[in-house]
Design a protein around this motif. Sequence first.
Motif, PDB file in Angstrom:
ATOM      1  N   LYS A  72     -29.387   8.043 -13.149  1.00 16.74           N
ATOM      2  CA  LYS A  72     -28.935   7.301 -14.329  1.00 16.74           C
ATOM      3  C   LYS A  72     -29.965   7.297 -15.449  1.00 16.74           C
ATOM      4  O   LYS A  72     -29.670   6.838 -16.558  1.00 16.74           O
ATOM      5  CB  LYS A  72     -28.625   5.852 -13.940  1.00 16.74           C
ATOM      6  CG  LYS A  72     -27.524   5.710 -12.906  1.00 16.74           C
ATOM      7  CD  LYS A  72     -27.346   4.244 -12.508  1.00 16.74           C
ATOM      8  CE  LYS A  72     -26.284   4.069 -11.452  1.00 16.74           C
ATOM      9  NZ  LYS A  72     -26.148   2.642 -11.032  1.00 16.74           N
ATOM     10  N   ASN A  73     -31.155   7.805 -15.181  1.00 14.63           N
ATOM     11  CA  ASN A  73     -32.228   7.771 -16.169  1.00 14.63           C
ATOM     12  C   ASN A  73     -31.925   8.715 -17.335  1.00 14.63           C
ATOM     13  O   ASN A  73     -31.523   9.857 -17.122  1.00 14.63           O
ATOM     14  CB  ASN A  73     -33.550   8.164 -15.505  1.00 14.63           C
ATOM     15  CG  ASN A  73     -34.755   7.831 -16.362  1.00 14.63           C
ATOM     16  OD1 ASN A  73     -34.995   8.454 -17.382  1.00 14.63           O
ATOM     17  ND2 ASN A  73     -35.509   6.837 -15.932  1.00 14.63           N
ATOM     18  N   PRO A  74     -32.121   8.269 -18.572  1.00 10.83           N
ATOM     19  CA  PRO A  74     -31.822   9.126 -19.731  1.00 10.83           C
ATOM     20  C   PRO A  74     -32.812  10.276 -19.926  1.00 10.83           C
ATOM     21  O   PRO A  74     -32.534  11.201 -20.700  1.00 10.83           O
ATOM     22  CB  PRO A  74     -31.875   8.145 -20.912  1.00 10.83           C
ATOM     23  CG  PRO A  74     -32.767   7.037 -20.451  1.00 10.83           C
ATOM     24  CD  PRO A  74     -32.533   6.910 -18.984  1.00 10.83           C
ATOM     25  N   ARG A  75     -33.950  10.226 -19.249  1.00  7.16           N
ATOM     26  CA  ARG A  75     -34.928  11.306 -19.388  1.00  7.16           C
ATOM     27  C   ARG A  75     -34.422  12.528 -18.622  1.00  7.16           C
ATOM     28  O   ARG A  75     -34.280  12.508 -17.409  1.00  7.16           O
ATOM     29  CB  ARG A  75     -36.297  10.865 -18.862  1.00  7.16           C
ATOM     30  CG  ARG A  75     -37.425  11.846 -19.171  1.00  7.16           C
ATOM     31  CD  ARG A  75     -38.734  11.351 -18.583  1.00  7.16           C
ATOM     32  NE  ARG A  75     -39.216  10.168 -19.267  1.00  7.16           N
ATOM     33  CZ  ARG A  75     -39.993  10.180 -20.350  1.00  7.16           C
ATOM     34  NH1 ARG A  75     -40.363  11.340 -20.874  1.00  7.16           N
ATOM     35  NH2 ARG A  75     -40.398   9.062 -20.898  1.00  7.16           N
ATOM     36  N   SER A  76     -34.164  13.622 -19.340  1.00  4.28           N
ATOM     37  CA  SER A  76     -33.493  14.782 -18.750  1.00  4.28           C
ATOM     38  C   SER A  76     -34.265  15.402 -17.595  1.00  4.28           C
ATOM     39  O   SER A  76     -33.669  15.792 -16.583  1.00  4.28           O
ATOM     40  CB  SER A  76     -33.237  15.842 -19.836  1.00  4.28           C
ATOM     41  OG  SER A  76     -32.362  15.346 -20.815  1.00  4.28           O
ATOM     42  N   ALA A  77     -35.584  15.521 -17.733  1.00  4.35           N
ATOM     43  CA  ALA A  77     -36.390  16.148 -16.679  1.00  4.35           C
ATOM     44  C   ALA A  77     -36.303  15.346 -15.380  1.00  4.35           C
ATOM     45  O   ALA A  77     -36.175  15.917 -14.284  1.00  4.35           O
ATOM     46  CB  ALA A  77     -37.839  16.283 -17.127  1.00  4.35           C
ATOM     47  N   LEU A  78     -36.365  14.025 -15.504  1.00  3.87           N
ATOM     48  CA  LEU A  78     -36.279  13.162 -14.331  1.00  3.87           C
ATOM     49  C   LEU A  78     -34.882  13.230 -13.725  1.00  3.87           C
ATOM     50  O   LEU A  78     -34.718  13.334 -12.503  1.00  3.87           O
ATOM     51  CB  LEU A  78     -36.624  11.724 -14.722  1.00  3.87           C
ATOM     52  CG  LEU A  78     -36.561  10.681 -13.603  1.00  3.87           C
ATOM     53  CD1 LEU A  78     -37.496  11.054 -12.467  1.00  3.87           C
ATOM     54  CD2 LEU A  78     -36.903   9.297 -14.152  1.00  3.87           C
ATOM     55  N   CYS A  79     -33.873  13.204 -14.587  1.00  3.21           N
ATOM     56  CA  CYS A  79     -32.489  13.257 -14.123  1.00  3.21           C
ATOM     57  C   CYS A  79     -32.210  14.560 -13.372  1.00  3.21           C
ATOM     58  O   CYS A  79     -31.597  14.550 -12.298  1.00  3.21           O
ATOM     59  CB  CYS A  79     -31.541  13.116 -15.314  1.00  3.21           C
ATOM     60  SG  CYS A  79     -29.804  13.180 -14.873  1.00  3.21           S
ATOM     61  N   LYS A  80     -32.672  15.674 -13.916  1.00  7.12           N
ATOM     62  CA  LYS A  80     -32.428  16.958 -13.255  1.00  7.12           C
ATOM     63  C   LYS A  80     -33.130  17.016 -11.898  1.00  7.12           C
ATOM     64  O   LYS A  80     -32.568  17.543 -10.922  1.00  7.12           O
ATOM     65  CB  LYS A  80     -32.880  18.117 -14.131  1.00  7.12           C
ATOM     66  CG  LYS A  80     -32.571  19.473 -13.499  1.00  7.12           C
ATOM     67  CD  LYS A  80     -32.965  20.644 -14.354  1.00  7.12           C
ATOM     68  CE  LYS A  80     -32.656  21.957 -13.655  1.00  7.12           C
ATOM     69  NZ  LYS A  80     -33.060  23.138 -14.452  1.00  7.12           N
ATOM     70  N   THR A  81     -34.348  16.487 -11.817  1.00  7.57           N
ATOM     71  CA  THR A  81     -35.052  16.462 -10.537  1.00  7.57           C
ATOM     72  C   THR A  81     -34.279  15.625  -9.519  1.00  7.57           C
ATOM     73  O   THR A  81     -34.174  15.982  -8.342  1.00  7.57           O
ATOM     74  CB  THR A  81     -36.472  15.900 -10.719  1.00  7.57           C
ATOM     75  OG1 THR A  81     -37.161  16.651 -11.724  1.00  7.57           O
ATOM     76  CG2 THR A  81     -37.270  15.995  -9.424  1.00  7.57           C
ATOM     77  N   ALA A  82     -33.706  14.517  -9.990  1.00  5.90           N
ATOM     78  CA  ALA A  82     -32.899  13.665  -9.114  1.00  5.90           C
ATOM     79  C   ALA A  82     -31.633  14.383  -8.658  1.00  5.90           C
ATOM     80  O   ALA A  82     -31.192  14.219  -7.517  1.00  5.90           O
ATOM     81  CB  ALA A  82     -32.547  12.366  -9.827  1.00  5.90           C
TER      82      ALA A  82
END
Length: 258
Positions: A72-82
């Motif tokens: 749910k995080n708006p930060r794309s790099a973090l979201c993609k890793t998730a």
Amino acid sequence: MSGKALRDLNASPLLERKNDNSNKTLLDRLDSKDWIVVCEALNHVRQLSIFHKEAMLPMLGNVTTLVVKSLKNPRSALCKTAIMASSDLIKAYQDQMLDFIDPMLLQLLLKASQDKRFVCEAAEKALIMTTTCISPNLLLQKLELYVKHKNPRIRAKVSMCICRSVHRLGVEGIKEYGLDALIQMAATQLSDHLPEAREAARKLSLELRAAYDKYVSNHQTEEMSNPTSNSDAWEQFCCMKLSPGNAQAVLRVTSATI
């Protein structure tokens, strides 16, 4: 996952931490306010999923909850890793994920429906992994909840997932799950706004027609009044189970290529 990516995870210093402390702090790191720490923890989840899945099993529910938080995080790099961590979890634990997968499935559908291409593509791959690794009869029960979702893009992704899952069921699996329910799902999506949903519904309708024909060929159906052909039997079935408009829509797409 590519061979290079697998080697990168294998070579990561995180995997070299053989002590239990790294695993004990995993939940705290996944819940950190520092996104870099969370990314490292997500990669640790990926490593455990691939190389030491038994070590994470006792805390699988808590790990999944925190991975969903990162989705749910708006930060794309973090979201993609998730997203990639979600895919690895699903591949590793398969049906063991069923008790925890509902919020994860919804987030993957949402991310696969958004405009950020690299996030969208990663989510689509994760959905393919989901339909590949989780028992189709069990997954279909989850997907059925989103067939009439208000977001048309989500409906389209759901239609594609349903089509892949039904393909894995086979003739007997389709019969056991319920051809009635499946043909109603297909009929609903045939009139959807998005072409992706309509195309998936078309493929699903053809899959169901082929399964029905095989079943009728091997069993005398009690519901039909001595049909003279499979086409007659299929038409009678659709007219009994669907509204007139939906029945005609299904018959149009299934008679065009049969």
